[in-house]
Design an enzyme around this catalytic site. Structure first.
Site, PDB file in Angstrom:
ATOM      1  N   GLY A 249       0.788  -1.230   0.000  1.00 26.77           N
ATOM      2  CA  GLY A 249       0.000   0.000   0.000  1.00 26.77           C
ATOM      3  C   GLY A 249       0.812   1.267   0.000  1.00 26.77           C
ATOM      4  O   GLY A 249       0.760   2.042  -0.949  1.00 26.77           O
ATOM      5  N   SER A 250       1.576   1.486   1.049  1.00 23.24           N
ATOM      6  CA  SER A 250       2.298   2.750   1.159  1.00 23.24           C
ATOM      7  C   SER A 250       3.618   2.689   0.415  1.00 23.24           C
ATOM      8  O   SER A 250       4.268   1.639   0.329  1.00 23.24           O
ATOM      9  CB  SER A 250       2.554   3.089   2.629  1.00 23.24           C
ATOM     10  OG  SER A 250       3.296   2.061   3.263  1.00 23.24           O
ATOM     11  N   CYS A 333       7.559   5.639  19.641  1.00 22.26           N
ATOM     12  CA  CYS A 333       6.359   6.059  20.348  1.00 22.26           C
ATOM     13  C   CYS A 333       5.249   6.366  19.349  1.00 22.26           C
ATOM     14  O   CYS A 333       5.507   6.726  18.207  1.00 22.26           O
ATOM     15  CB  CYS A 333       6.632   7.293  21.213  1.00 22.26           C
ATOM     16  SG  CYS A 333       7.698   6.957  22.623  1.00 22.26           S
ATOM     17  N   ASP A 416      -6.834  -3.535   5.655  1.00 26.11           N
ATOM     18  CA  ASP A 416      -5.715  -4.098   6.420  1.00 26.11           C
ATOM     19  C   ASP A 416      -6.085  -4.372   7.870  1.00 26.11           C
ATOM     20  O   ASP A 416      -6.739  -3.550   8.522  1.00 26.11           O
ATOM     21  CB  ASP A 416      -4.528  -3.136   6.389  1.00 26.11           C
ATOM     22  CG  ASP A 416      -3.880  -3.074   5.019  1.00 26.11           C
ATOM     23  OD1 ASP A 416      -4.152  -3.958   4.189  1.00 26.11           O
ATOM     24  OD2 ASP A 416      -3.095  -2.142   4.773  1.00 26.11           O
ATOM     25  N   GLU A 422      -3.334  -8.703  18.054  1.00 25.66           N
ATOM     26  CA  GLU A 422      -2.985  -7.948  19.260  1.00 25.66           C
ATOM     27  C   GLU A 422      -4.131  -7.896  20.272  1.00 25.66           C
ATOM     28  O   GLU A 422      -3.893  -7.723  21.467  1.00 25.66           O
ATOM     29  CB  GLU A 422      -2.570  -6.526  18.881  1.00 25.66           C
ATOM     30  CG  GLU A 422      -1.224  -6.473  18.194  1.00 25.66           C
ATOM     31  CD  GLU A 422      -0.719  -5.051  18.031  1.00 25.66           C
ATOM     32  OE1 GLU A 422      -1.122  -4.178  18.816  1.00 25.66           O
ATOM     33  OE2 GLU A 422       0.083  -4.822  17.120  1.00 25.66           O
ATOM     34  N   HIS A 458      -4.272  -7.433   4.784  1.00 28.25           N
ATOM     35  CA  HIS A 458      -2.857  -7.600   5.116  1.00 28.25           C
ATOM     36  C   HIS A 458      -2.708  -7.727   6.617  1.00 28.25           C
ATOM     37  O   HIS A 458      -3.406  -7.044   7.391  1.00 28.25           O
ATOM     38  CB  HIS A 458      -2.039  -6.407   4.626  1.00 28.25           C
ATOM     39  CG  HIS A 458      -0.613  -6.420   5.102  1.00 28.25           C
ATOM     40  ND1 HIS A 458       0.288  -7.363   4.687  1.00 28.25           N
ATOM     41  CD2 HIS A 458       0.046  -5.625   5.983  1.00 28.25           C
ATOM     42  CE1 HIS A 458       1.451  -7.153   5.282  1.00 28.25           C
ATOM     43  NE2 HIS A 458       1.334  -6.110   6.072  1.00 28.25           N
ATOM     44  N   CYS A 460       0.426  -8.289   9.788  1.00 24.28           N
ATOM     45  CA  CYS A 460       1.851  -8.305  10.103  1.00 24.28           C
ATOM     46  C   CYS A 460       2.036  -8.213  11.606  1.00 24.28           C
ATOM     47  O   CYS A 460       1.076  -8.216  12.371  1.00 24.28           O
ATOM     48  CB  CYS A 460       2.576  -7.159   9.395  1.00 24.28           C
ATOM     49  SG  CYS A 460       1.940  -5.520   9.745  1.00 24.28           S
ATOM     50  N   GLU A 482       2.953 -10.814   6.517  1.00 25.57           N
ATOM     51  CA  GLU A 482       4.375 -10.590   6.784  1.00 25.57           C
ATOM     52  C   GLU A 482       5.004 -11.914   7.191  1.00 25.57           C
ATOM     53  O   GLU A 482       4.596 -12.510   8.192  1.00 25.57           O
ATOM     54  CB  GLU A 482       4.550  -9.568   7.898  1.00 25.57           C
ATOM     55  CG  GLU A 482       5.996  -9.324   8.273  1.00 25.57           C
ATOM     56  CD  GLU A 482       6.142  -8.433   9.490  1.00 25.57           C
ATOM     57  OE1 GLU A 482       7.226  -7.856   9.651  1.00 25.57           O
ATOM     58  OE2 GLU A 482       5.198  -8.328  10.270  1.00 25.57           O
ATOM     59  N   HIS A 511      11.696  -4.098   6.640  1.00 22.97           N
ATOM     60  CA  HIS A 511      12.204  -3.437   7.846  1.00 22.97           C
ATOM     61  C   HIS A 511      13.720  -3.251   7.808  1.00 22.97           C
ATOM     62  O   HIS A 511      14.282  -2.592   8.669  1.00 22.97           O
ATOM     63  CB  HIS A 511      11.796  -4.234   9.084  1.00 22.97           C
ATOM     64  CG  HIS A 511      10.308  -4.383   9.225  1.00 22.97           C
ATOM     65  ND1 HIS A 511       9.608  -5.412   8.635  1.00 22.97           N
ATOM     66  CD2 HIS A 511       9.391  -3.615   9.846  1.00 22.97           C
ATOM     67  CE1 HIS A 511       8.333  -5.273   8.901  1.00 22.97           C
ATOM     68  NE2 HIS A 511       8.166  -4.205   9.634  1.00 22.97           N
TER      69      HIS A 511
END
Length: 575
Positions: A249-250, A333, A416, A422, A458, A460, A482, A511
C-alpha cells in the site's frame, strides 16, 4: 542480583510475573513455587512484591501461597473474578495486597464512587495496613499528563486521566479511606460532575448509530458466493498473469512529502496547493510501478500519516491529543487516536485519491483502508461499551467507504488488519469469542461488494500459525502476510492447514534497508509454492514501504518482479 540489592539495604523488590495471569499449567505452578521458595531461602531479609496484571489469576490459592511478602492483582481487567476469589478464600495474614484498581491501560477518569465501594469490599477481608492502592499495571501504557491538552473540548478533557491524573485519583481514594470521604468531598464531587457531563454528550448517544447496531442481524456479513466461485469470476474479470505482483500500500514518504503536509497543516499552503502536490506524488508513484512492471498498483498513501489516525480524523467519534504519546516498542512512540463517542461515517475518505490514481493507468489500482479491528486495537477506546460494540460501529462506517469505492469504480479494495492478533485475550477460553466477533466485524465491513470485486487484506507484526482458521474465516479474496522473518514457521503451518484463498507471503523484509537478491526472493517463492497452490499465490513485500527510502525500494521491487517472472516460467510453462 537480589542478594546484592539486599546487601545494599533495599527493603522491597517488585518482580513482575504477568504470565501468572495466563493459563498456567500444574507443572508451571510447581516451578514457580520452587523458584520463589529458593528466592526466600537465599534472601530472607528482602521483601518481595510479586506483580500480576492484564487479567485475573485463575488459581487464587496457589498464588497466595507463594513465598513472597506481597502480591499485586488486577481488579480492572479480571472480569470481577479477583474480588470474588478474595471474598471466598480470604487473604493470608503474612502478605500485603496490591489492589490494582485504577486502569493503567486506558485513559478515562475513574468512577471514584465505584472504586471506593470496591475498596470497602476488599477492606472487609484485608486490613488497611496490609492494603496498597495502585494502578492495574505499569503506567507506561498511558500518556504522562492532560495538562497540555488545551485543544480538546473541556468536557472531553475533563473525562481523561493520564498517568499523573491516575496517581492523583489514587491519592484521593487513599484520603477518602483514611480520613473519610468528607476530607476530599470537593474532589469527589468534581470527578462526578466531569463524568456525568461526559456521559451525557449527544455524540456518545447517537440514535442513528444505536439503530445500526440493533439491525446488525439484518446486515449480511458474508459474500454472495463462496470463494471458489468468486475466484473464477475475478480471474476472468482481471486477467492477471500467474503469480501477480503487488505491494502492500504505502510508498516511501520522502522529506518533501512530510514538509508539504506540515505546510498545509500550518496554513502555509491552501487546499489547492496541497492537492496539486499530492496528485504529482500519486502520478509519479503510478508511473514508477508501471515502469518496474508491477501488476496491481497502489496510489502510495502520501496523504496519510498514521494508518489509524488518518481514518479517525475523517470519522465521527474520534478526538486527537496534542501530547498523548505512549511507547510502542523500543524507542518508537505513537499517539493513539481516542474513540470517545459513537463512530459514524461522514463522507468518502479515500475515494478521491484512489479514483485519480486509477485514471492514470489501465492496470488495477487497489483502494486502501485500515480495518475495524486494527482501528480498535490501536486506539484508546471508550469504556462504557464493549469492544465488540465499538468494533461493529467502526465496521459499519467502513462498509459505507468500501461501497463508495466500489461505486466509484475501484473494485480491488484492501482492508488491512495488522493488529488482529494484538487484541487476542490472554486466556485461551476467551480467545474464540474474540476471534468470532473480530472476524464478523471485518466481514461486515467487506461483504457488501459484488462477487467480482476483490477484497484484499494484510496482516503483520505477529505469528499466525495458531489462528489460520480465523484468517480463513475472514473470507478475503487475497491476504498478504508478513513472513520474511519467520518464513519457515509459516510454511510449516500451511503444511498442516490447507489454505484455499488467495495469499501472498512477503518475499522480502522491508524493515531492513538491505536489498535482497533475485535469488533470495526466488527461494522464498519456491518454498511457499511447495505447500500453496500456485494459482492462488501472490508476490509482494512483507509490509508497507512508507519508512523505506526510494534508493532501496526501487531495486528491491525490481528484483521482486524478476523473481516473479522466473517463477512464472518455472511453474506455468504452458501459460
Amino acid at each position: 542480583m537480589l542478594t546484592e540489592l539486599e546487601r545494599e539495604g533495599v527493603q522491597w523488590v517488585q518482580i513482575d510475573e504477568p504470565y501468572l495471569a495466563t493459563n498456567v499449567t500444574a507443572d508451571e505452578w510447581k516451578l514457580v513455587e520452587n523458584l520463589y521458595r529458593r528466592i526466600r531461602e537465599q534472601t530472607a531479609g528482602l521483601r518481595i512484591m510479586l506483580q500480576t496484571y492484564f487479567e485475573g489469576v485463575d488459581d487464587f490459592e496457589k498464588i497466595t501461597s507463594l513465598s513472597v511478602d506481597g502480591i499485586g492483582l488486577d481488579f480492572v481487567h479480571d472480569g470481577g473474578k479477583t474480588a470474588k476469589a478474595l471474598e471466598q478464600s480470604g487473604w493470608p495474614e503474612d502478605k500485603v495486597l496490591g489492589a490494582g484498581l485504577i486502569d493503567g491501560r486506558n485513559i478515562w477518569r475513574a468512577d471514584l464512587d465505584a472504586k471506593l465501594e470496591a475498596i470497602r469490599r476488599i477492606a472487609a477481608v484485608v486490613p488497611l495496613e496490609r492494603l496498597i492502592l495502585q494502578p492495574s499495571c505499569s503506567l507506561l501504557h498511558v500518556p504522562v499528563s492532560t495538562r497540555a491538552e488545551s485543544g480538546l473540548d473541556p468536557v472531553v478533557r475533563g473525562a481523561l486521566a493520564f498517568a499523573e491524573e491516575k496517581l492523583d485519583e489514587l491519592r484521593i481514594l487513599r484520603a477518602a479511606v483514611r480520613q473519610g470521604e468528607q476530607a476530599v468531598e470537593a474532589e469527589l464531587a468534581a470527578s462526578r460532575e466531569a463524568l456525568n457531563a461526559f456521559r451525557l454528550l449527544p455524540e456518545r448517544n447517537r440514535e442513528d448509530v444505536a439503530s445500526g447496531l440493533r439491525q446488525l442481524a439484518d446486515i449480511p456479513d458474508s459474500r454472495n458466493r463462496p470463494f471458489s466461485e468468486r475466484f473464477e469470476l475475478q480471474r476472468n474479470k482481471w486477467q492477471l498473469p500467474p503469480l501477480p505482483t503487488t505491494t502492500i500500500g504505502s510508498f516511501p514518504q520522502t522529506p518533501e512529502v512530510r514538509q508539504a503536509r506540515l505546510k498545509w497543516r500550518r496554513g502555509e499552503w491552501n487546499d489547492a496547493q496541497y492537492e496539486a502536490f499530492m496528485k504529482e506524488q500519486i502520478e509519479a508513484c503510478i508511473r514508477l510501478q508501471e515502469e518496474i512492471g508491477i501488476d496491481v498498483l497502489v496510489h502510495g498513501e502520501f496523504e496519510r500519516t498514521d494508518m489509524v489516525e488518518y481514518f479517525g480524523e475523517k470519522l465521527d467519534g474520534f478526538v486527537f491529543t496534542r501530547n498523548g504519546w505512549v511507547q510502542s516498542y523500543g524507542s518508537r512512540c505513537v499517539k493513539p487516536p481516542v474513540i470517545y463517542a459513537d463512530v459514524a461515517f461522514v463522507q468518502p475518505m479515500t475515494v478521491k485519491e484512489s479514483v485519480y490514481a486509477q485514471s492514470l493507468t489501465d492496470r488495477p489500482v487497489k483502494g486502501m483502508l485500515t480495518g475495524p479491528i486494527t482501528i480498535l486495537n490501536w486506539s484508546f477506546v471508550r469504556d462504557d461499551l464493549s469492544r465488540e460494540q465499538v468494533a461493529n460501529q467502526i465496521a459499519l462506517a467502513l462498509r459505507q467507504e468500501v461501497l463508495a469505492l466500489e461505486k466509484a469504480g475501484i473494485e480491488m479494495i484492501q482492508v488491512d488488519e495488522p493488529a488482529l492478533r494484538e487484541g487476542l485475550p490472554l486466556k485461551q477460553e476467551d480467545q474464540d469469542a474474540y476471534l468470532q466477533w473480530a472476524v464478523k466485524a471485518f466481514r461486515l465491513a467487506t461483504s457488501g461488494v459484488k462477487d467480482t470485486t476483490q477484497i484484499h487484506t494484510h496482516m503483520c507484526y505477529c505469528e499466525f500459525h495458531d489462528m489460520i482458521d480465523a484468517i480463513r474465516s475472514l473470507d478475503a479474496d487475497v491476504i498478504s502476510i508478513e513472513s520474511s522473518r519467520s518464513h519457515g514457521e509459516l510454511i510449516s503451518s500451511f503444511e498442516q492447514h490447507d489454505y484455499d484463498h488467495g495469499i501472498g507471503l512477503g518475499v522480502y523484509d522491508i524493515h531492513s534497508p538491505r536489498v535482497p537478491s533475485v535469488e533470495e526472493m526466488s527461494d522464498m517463492i519456491d518454498r511457499a509454492l511447495r505447500v500453496l497452490r500456485p494459482e492462488l499465490f501472490w508476490i509482494n513485500p512483507d509490509c508497507g514501504l512508507k519508512t523505506r527510502g526510494l534508493a532501496e525500494t526501487v531495486p528491491a521491487l525490481r528484483n521482486m518482479v524478476q523473481a516473479a517472472q522466473a517463477a512464472r516460467a518455472q511453474h506455468f510453462q504452458r501459460a
